[in-house]
Motif scaffolding. Sequence first.
Motif, PDB file in Angstrom:
ATOM      1  N   GLN A  76      36.982  45.151  57.148  1.00 22.73           N
ATOM      2  CA  GLN A  76      37.665  44.145  57.957  1.00 22.73           C
ATOM      3  C   GLN A  76      38.031  42.908  57.146  1.00 22.73           C
ATOM      4  O   GLN A  76      38.951  42.185  57.514  1.00 22.73           O
ATOM      5  CB  GLN A  76      36.775  43.722  59.128  1.00 22.73           C
ATOM      6  CG  GLN A  76      36.643  44.753  60.225  1.00 22.73           C
ATOM      7  CD  GLN A  76      35.884  44.217  61.420  1.00 22.73           C
ATOM      8  OE1 GLN A  76      35.672  43.012  61.557  1.00 22.73           O
ATOM      9  NE2 GLN A  76      35.462  45.108  62.291  1.00 22.73           N
ATOM     10  N   PHE A  77      37.323  42.663  56.054  1.00 26.20           N
ATOM     11  CA  PHE A  77      37.529  41.449  55.289  1.00 26.20           C
ATOM     12  C   PHE A  77      37.943  41.804  53.865  1.00 26.20           C
ATOM     13  O   PHE A  77      37.359  42.690  53.242  1.00 26.20           O
ATOM     14  CB  PHE A  77      36.249  40.604  55.266  1.00 26.20           C
ATOM     15  CG  PHE A  77      35.743  40.278  56.647  1.00 26.20           C
ATOM     16  CD1 PHE A  77      36.239  39.187  57.334  1.00 26.20           C
ATOM     17  CD2 PHE A  77      34.807  41.091  57.264  1.00 26.20           C
ATOM     18  CE1 PHE A  77      35.790  38.905  58.619  1.00 26.20           C
ATOM     19  CE2 PHE A  77      34.350  40.811  58.545  1.00 26.20           C
ATOM     20  CZ  PHE A  77      34.840  39.711  59.220  1.00 26.20           C
ATOM     21  N   ALA A  78      38.963  41.111  53.353  1.00 29.06           N
ATOM     22  CA  ALA A  78      39.478  41.393  52.019  1.00 29.06           C
ATOM     23  C   ALA A  78      38.400  41.122  50.967  1.00 29.06           C
ATOM     24  O   ALA A  78      37.924  39.997  50.815  1.00 29.06           O
ATOM     25  CB  ALA A  78      40.707  40.538  51.738  1.00 29.06           C
ATOM     26  N   ALA A  79      37.986  42.159  50.248  1.00 28.23           N
ATOM     27  CA  ALA A  79      36.915  42.050  49.252  1.00 28.23           C
ATOM     28  C   ALA A  79      37.526  42.035  47.855  1.00 28.23           C
ATOM     29  O   ALA A  79      37.457  43.018  47.123  1.00 28.23           O
ATOM     30  CB  ALA A  79      35.936  43.207  49.406  1.00 28.23           C
ATOM     31  N   VAL A  80      38.164  40.927  47.502  1.00 26.74           N
ATOM     32  CA  VAL A  80      38.780  40.796  46.182  1.00 26.74           C
ATOM     33  C   VAL A  80      38.128  39.630  45.451  1.00 26.74           C
ATOM     34  O   VAL A  80      37.591  38.711  46.068  1.00 26.74           O
ATOM     35  CB  VAL A  80      40.302  40.565  46.295  1.00 26.74           C
ATOM     36  CG1 VAL A  80      40.969  41.737  46.998  1.00 26.74           C
ATOM     37  CG2 VAL A  80      40.623  39.269  47.019  1.00 26.74           C
ATOM     38  N   ASP A  81      38.167  39.690  44.129  1.00 25.74           N
ATOM     39  CA  ASP A  81      37.644  38.594  43.315  1.00 25.74           C
ATOM     40  C   ASP A  81      38.757  37.569  43.145  1.00 25.74           C
ATOM     41  O   ASP A  81      39.765  37.833  42.493  1.00 25.74           O
ATOM     42  CB  ASP A  81      37.182  39.102  41.941  1.00 25.74           C
ATOM     43  CG  ASP A  81      36.397  38.042  41.178  1.00 25.74           C
ATOM     44  OD1 ASP A  81      36.847  36.871  41.164  1.00 25.74           O
ATOM     45  OD2 ASP A  81      35.358  38.379  40.600  1.00 25.74           O
ATOM     46  N   GLU A  82      38.578  36.402  43.757  1.00 27.21           N
ATOM     47  CA  GLU A  82      39.657  35.422  43.779  1.00 27.21           C
ATOM     48  C   GLU A  82      39.938  34.803  42.413  1.00 27.21           C
ATOM     49  O   GLU A  82      41.001  34.214  42.210  1.00 27.21           O
ATOM     50  CB  GLU A  82      39.341  34.327  44.797  1.00 27.21           C
ATOM     51  CG  GLU A  82      38.082  33.546  44.501  1.00 27.21           C
ATOM     52  CD  GLU A  82      37.800  32.492  45.563  1.00 27.21           C
ATOM     53  OE1 GLU A  82      36.949  31.620  45.310  1.00 27.21           O
ATOM     54  OE2 GLU A  82      38.437  32.546  46.635  1.00 27.21           O
ATOM     55  N   TYR A  83      39.014  34.952  41.452  1.00 29.86           N
ATOM     56  CA  TYR A  83      39.229  34.368  40.132  1.00 29.86           C
ATOM     57  C   TYR A  83      39.929  35.331  39.174  1.00 29.86           C
ATOM     58  O   TYR A  83      40.342  34.939  38.091  1.00 29.86           O
ATOM     59  CB  TYR A  83      37.893  33.904  39.533  1.00 29.86           C
ATOM     60  CG  TYR A  83      37.331  32.712  40.267  1.00 29.86           C
ATOM     61  CD1 TYR A  83      37.750  31.417  39.967  1.00 29.86           C
ATOM     62  CD2 TYR A  83      36.405  32.875  41.292  1.00 29.86           C
ATOM     63  CE1 TYR A  83      37.253  30.318  40.649  1.00 29.86           C
ATOM     64  CE2 TYR A  83      35.898  31.787  41.989  1.00 29.86           C
ATOM     65  CZ  TYR A  83      36.326  30.508  41.659  1.00 29.86           C
ATOM     66  OH  TYR A  83      35.847  29.424  42.345  1.00 29.86           O
ATOM     67  N   LEU A  84      40.035  36.596  39.560  1.00 32.74           N
ATOM     68  CA  LEU A  84      40.803  37.560  38.773  1.00 32.74           C
ATOM     69  C   LEU A  84      42.222  37.630  39.317  1.00 32.74           C
ATOM     70  O   LEU A  84      42.472  37.338  40.484  1.00 32.74           O
ATOM     71  CB  LEU A  84      40.163  38.943  38.855  1.00 32.74           C
ATOM     72  CG  LEU A  84      38.737  39.116  38.317  1.00 32.74           C
ATOM     73  CD1 LEU A  84      38.317  40.573  38.441  1.00 32.74           C
ATOM     74  CD2 LEU A  84      38.640  38.651  36.880  1.00 32.74           C
ATOM     75  N   THR A  85      43.159  38.028  38.480  1.00 28.11           N
ATOM     76  CA  THR A  85      44.517  38.246  38.966  1.00 28.11           C
ATOM     77  C   THR A  85      44.552  39.517  39.812  1.00 28.11           C
ATOM     78  O   THR A  85      43.609  40.320  39.801  1.00 28.11           O
ATOM     79  CB  THR A  85      45.500  38.398  37.795  1.00 28.11           C
ATOM     80  OG1 THR A  85      45.207  39.615  37.099  1.00 28.11           O
ATOM     81  CG2 THR A  85      45.416  37.212  36.835  1.00 28.11           C
TER      82      THR A  85
END
Length: 357
Positions: free
Chosen positions: A84-93
């Motif tokens: 349900q929630f976007a699981a991305v690393d915000e510091y990586l492109t």
Amino acid sequence: MPGAVYAEGLVKTFGDVRALDGVDLDVPEGTVLGLLGPNGAGKTTAVRVLTTLLRPDSGRAEVAGIDVLERPDEVRRLIGLSGQFAAVDEYLTGRENLTMVGRLYQMGAKAAKARAGELLDRFHLADAGDRPAKTYSGGMRRRLDLAAALVVSPPVMFMDEPTTGLDPRNRQQLWDVIQELVAGGTTLLLTTQYLEEADHLAHDICVVDHGRVIARGTSDQLKAQTGGERVEVVVHAPGQLGTAEGLLRGFGKGAVKVERHTRKITVPVSGGARLLAEVIRELDARGVEIDDVGLRRPTLDDVFISLTGHAAETSAGGEETGGDAAPDEDAGRGGRRGRGGGKGRGKDRRAAREAAK
């Protein structure tokens, strides 16, 4: 023979809340099952169990013929999951996020980078691929998360409310991607609160409420359970609602629904276009001025109200926050992200960048 996703008698409780209460599911290979229900119905809990993130109290489940409790590692190699929630690393492109996922799946560096480029194009993120994910909009992060779930082209996909937060154009683009995947043989279990989404994508639908499957079938079969057609009338003046309601009650085959703020009256009928013409003549004869009138088939929203007594977007008991989402969200965040806070985050980001090289 059980389908690509199979569950029998799944039970899971959180304290006094019975999130799953004997759920049975069967998804044939290469099809889409829509798991439809309000907040707190148990949809996310079922997905967590089937993707090995949560152990049920009882019952059994198989994915691609593999028992999820006895051989969870094998199941994980064959599935993709978008929670349900976007699981991305915000510091990586965006590109680094996708390349990292490929490397974690033991793809070679060249192959992982090539796959990242393909997915960025497919999800219309190529122009932003070399920007940090923290600069992405919510919809872009959602698309990046969905792309990450497809890095290894898994034969079985689980999407938990995948279009939440997407605008209509991006939602349609995702629907196109889902249809391409299924056409290629992918099996998909899709949870959603959007009735239109289930209607558009799912071969079969299971309606879930309070941890139980309360109805199942194709969209047409579920609509048929609510019976017949509906006449909808929008009167011009609020003062004429009573007259129009009384007239329609005489034509109806069930309860009349009146929405006073929109001046709309809906009633189930039988008789088709001929009956509609008669309704219009009677309204005109009684001097009721109408802004709109029509005959329509039942919608999945009608199915929901008929089966549960409340609309699909609301929860009757508020279980989502008390017994379903809260424990599962934590499990999902740990399972997908696996990242801590504080001093460890810098080290985690450096390791992630190394994996993405």
